[in-house]
Design a protein around this motif. Structure first.
Motif, PDB file in Angstrom:
ATOM      1  N   ALA A 175     -85.691 -74.796 -18.851  1.00  0.00           N
ATOM      2  CA  ALA A 175     -84.350 -75.131 -19.785  1.00  0.00           C
ATOM      3  C   ALA A 175     -84.156 -74.357 -20.793  1.00  0.00           C
ATOM      4  N   GLN A 176     -85.244 -73.875 -21.688  1.00  0.00           N
ATOM      5  CA  GLN A 176     -85.048 -72.780 -22.666  1.00  0.00           C
ATOM      6  C   GLN A 176     -84.467 -71.410 -21.995  1.00  0.00           C
TER       7      GLN A 176
ATOM      8  N   ARG B 142     -79.780 -80.367 -26.549  1.00  0.00           N
ATOM      9  CA  ARG B 142     -79.443 -81.079 -25.195  1.00  0.00           C
ATOM     10  C   ARG B 142     -79.719 -80.443 -23.695  1.00  0.00           C
ATOM     11  N   LEU B 143     -79.673 -79.467 -23.425  1.00  0.00           N
ATOM     12  CA  LEU B 143     -80.169 -78.878 -22.279  1.00  0.00           C
ATOM     13  C   LEU B 143     -81.693 -78.726 -22.038  1.00  0.00           C
ATOM     14  N   VAL B 144     -82.434 -78.835 -23.286  1.00  0.00           N
ATOM     15  CA  VAL B 144     -83.913 -78.768 -23.089  1.00  0.00           C
ATOM     16  C   VAL B 144     -84.132 -80.377 -22.871  1.00  0.00           C
TER      17      VAL B 144
ATOM     18  N   LEU C 138     -76.480 -77.922 -28.525  1.00  0.00           N
ATOM     19  CA  LEU C 138     -76.457 -77.643 -27.168  1.00  0.00           C
ATOM     20  C   LEU C 138     -77.674 -77.354 -26.502  1.00  0.00           C
ATOM     21  N   ARG C 139     -78.314 -76.409 -27.116  1.00  0.00           N
ATOM     22  CA  ARG C 139     -79.760 -75.844 -26.666  1.00  0.00           C
ATOM     23  C   ARG C 139     -80.605 -77.233 -26.680  1.00  0.00           C
TER      24      ARG C 139
ATOM     25  N   VAL D 252     -77.019 -69.294 -20.941  1.00  0.00           N
ATOM     26  CA  VAL D 252     -75.857 -69.689 -20.875  1.00  0.00           C
ATOM     27  C   VAL D 252     -75.373 -69.568 -22.210  1.00  0.00           C
ATOM     28  N   LEU D 253     -76.203 -69.719 -23.427  1.00  0.00           N
ATOM     29  CA  LEU D 253     -75.798 -69.791 -24.664  1.00  0.00           C
ATOM     30  C   LEU D 253     -75.845 -68.314 -25.545  1.00  0.00           C
TER      31      LEU D 253
ATOM     32  N   PHE E 165     -82.544 -74.475 -33.592  1.00  0.00           N
ATOM     33  CA  PHE E 165     -82.086 -74.973 -32.140  1.00  0.00           C
ATOM     34  C   PHE E 165     -80.644 -75.312 -32.575  1.00  0.00           C
TER      35      PHE E 165
ATOM     36  N   ALA F  37     -81.138 -72.371 -21.106  1.00  0.00           N
ATOM     37  CA  ALA F  37     -80.110 -72.221 -22.138  1.00  0.00           C
ATOM     38  C   ALA F  37     -79.911 -70.862 -23.044  1.00  0.00           C
ATOM     39  N   THR F  38     -81.010 -70.093 -22.833  1.00  0.00           N
ATOM     40  CA  THR F  38     -80.776 -68.737 -23.450  1.00  0.00           C
ATOM     41  C   THR F  38     -79.610 -67.950 -22.509  1.00  0.00           C
TER      42      THR F  38
END
Length: 542
Positions: A233-234, A46-48, A43-44, A240-241, A40, A237-238
């Motif tokens: 969130a995952q 933190r988002l989760v 940033l990922r 966005v990231l 992880f 995050a995916t």
């Protein structure tokens, strides 16, 4: 912005031409990519965590509010129904008893009151004809006055003043109590005009079980909401990231020199704009680097061609100057004394020009990548002695080297390095120059260390970072000197081709110290140099 004819990998990054599986750098980048996928990113994470905390807070708050509202509703509904039924029974049955009933009358009335639809226990308290307190219990003395809180008994027995706001002297009071882990509702009322006092006990355990079931259901719903928020969130995050991850891969490839790397652009959001900006920057950088490479290649080719073109006339000029020098040294004195200084100047400048052309040709070989090692086993003490003797420096140089130290290096290039380092020390530092040799263990193999130390004023601190730069001279007021400004640069390139290094520093005792570090055996460097396809174009080495 993406070239339609360039293949695109799964990450949405165009594969540079000739860059797939091309060597160690490509493997390093691929390994770095795999490692980044296995963990992880911060940033990922933190988002989760943020999504989880928000969902947990919302779910816990909603569950707590729902539980509290349902609890109050269930208890109030049950409580109102029980108290209403108890009050009705007190009016219908307890009020019919005589002022001084017997125990049997109280017992019978209590059982009749307890048989109501709410199924609560009843305790009746009164005074007999003798003034003694008697009780009647519907549950065979399992419900006694000790089970009724004193505060409740006191409130029930207290007579209120009757007025326009209070039409009854006695009122119905109730209280929730817990016996062990079982909740109960206790209520009490007194019959007006001297009747008995009645108490009722209602178990709230069924309602408690219902509320516990509700609490478990809300807890499970909260846990599911937390899991759902983590999955959401995952996914977010995916979404966005993933473009950021692609951008990171493309940036690393760009940093590795694969300037034709481009990002696949899709959408119209800010990340798509970032990808377009990256592609524009990469395209501009590729064009600028290509232009600079073309100019640099043209400059190297010009220097190489110029050096080759100058060699032919220089050969003839050198031959003439050698004849003139012989005439100057001859006893016959055939050269006119008036032109003798001019002749000597021509001889000196011809030699200087010849050295400059040779140095330029050597530099072009390094730039073109055509410089090669010709290894041989040499005794390092003999090699340094031969270098010093060939240049008549024996009286100005002190050598500290043990004989019998055999190294496998290129003797010609080692002689160039030593001549430049010792000559530079004699020219700028003054004699005596001390040359010391030792060996020490290296990272992969044993290394040879040669230190050249002079006794001059040392090197100014602002000059130290530039001593190996081409054409650099410490004194800007004297740009013309005997040297070309290429000697130390050529020495450093010869050290690099051996897999070594040269460093410059000032000694605490005074003077400058140049340290040459070379592998004792440069044989492992030969095969990569002779690999087919690894020989760039350039002027042949003479």
């Amino acid at each position: 912005m993406t070239d339609a004819h360039v293949p695109v990998n799964d990450d949405g990054v165009t594969v540079p031409r000739g860059g797939a599986g091309a060597g160690e750098r490509g493997w390093t980048a691929a390994r770095r990519t795999v490692l980044s996928r296995l963990r992880f990113t911060s940033l990922r994470l933190r988002l989760v965590v943020v999504f989880g905390l928000v969902a947990l807070t919302a779910a816990v708050s909603a569950s707590a509010i729902a539980y509290w509202l349902n609890r109050e509703a269930v208890l109030t509904r049950t409580q109102d129904a029980v108290l209403r039924d108890f009050q009705q029974e007190m009016q219908n049955r307890a009020s019919t008893l005589p002022p001084h009933p017997t125990r049997d009358q109280l017992q019978r009335t209590a059982r009749q009151m307890a048989s109501s639809s709410q199924r609560f226990s009843v305790l009746l308290v009164a005074q007999d004809e003798n003034g003694r307190t008697i009780t009647g219990n519907s549950d065979l003395d399992t419900f006694t006055l000790e089970d009724v809180p004193k505060s409740l008994r006191k409130a029930v027995a207290k007579k209120q003043a009757v007025n326009s706001n209070n039409k009854s002297a006695y009122h119905l009071y109730w209280q929730r109590v817990v016996d062990g882990d079982r909740p109960y509702l206790v209520g009490g009322a007194k019959v007006i005009d001297g009747g008995p006092t009645g108490y009722m006990l209602k178990s709230l355990e069924p309602e408690a079980k219902d509320l516990n079931s509700l609490a478990w259901s809300l807890g499970i719903a909260t846990a599911l909401a937390l899991v759902g928020s983590a999955l959401l969130a995952q996914a977010a995050a995916t979404t966005v990231l993933k473009p950021v991850h692609r951008l990171g891969i493309a940036a690393r490839r760009l940093g590795e020199g694969k300037l034709d790397t481009r990002l696949r652009v899709s959408g119209t959001d800010e990340l798509a704009d970032l990808s377009r900006t990256f592609n524009d920057a990469a395209q501009s950088l590729e064009k600028q680097v290509a232009d600079m490479s073309a100019r640099d290649e043209a400059s190297r080719r010009f220097v190489a061609d110029m050096s080759h073109e100058l060699r032919t006339p220089l050969t003839a000029i050198t031959a003439v100057t050698e004849i003139l020098e012989e005439e100057l040294d001859a006893e016959t004195g055939s050269v006119d004394p008036m032109i003798e200084p001019a002749v000597r100047l021509v001889v000196s400048e011809t030699r200087r020009l010849n050295d400059l052309v040779e140095n330029l040709m050597e530099v072009t070989r390094f730039d073109a990548g055509t410089a090669r090692l010709v290894l041989d086993d040499v005794d390092i003490a003999d090699q340094i002695t031969a270098c010093i003797d060939a240049r008549a420096w024996l009286d100005a140089v002190e050598l500290d080297a043990d004989r019998g130290v055999i190294v496998r290096l290129d003797p010609r290039r080692l002689d160039v390095i030593l001549a430049n380092l010792i000559g530079n020390a004699l020219k700028h530092g003054g004699s005596p120059v001390r040359v010391s040799v030792r060996t020490e263990p290296g990272v992969e193999a044993e290394e040879l260390l040669i230190e050249v130390q002079d006794h001059g004023p040392g090197i100014p601190e602002d000059v130290l970072p530039h001593v190996f730069d081409r054409f650099y001279k410490a004194s800007a007021s004297r740009p013309r000197s005997e040297g070309s400004g290429l000697g130390l640069s050529i020495a450093l390139e010869n050290a690099h081709i051996h897999g070594g290094e040269i460093t410059a520093a000032n000694s605490p005792k005074g003077g400058a110290v140049f340290t040459l570090r070379l592998p004792r055996d440069a044989s492992p460097l030969i095969e990569p140099q002779n690999t087919p396809g690894n020989t760039p174009e350039g002027p042949p080495e003479q």
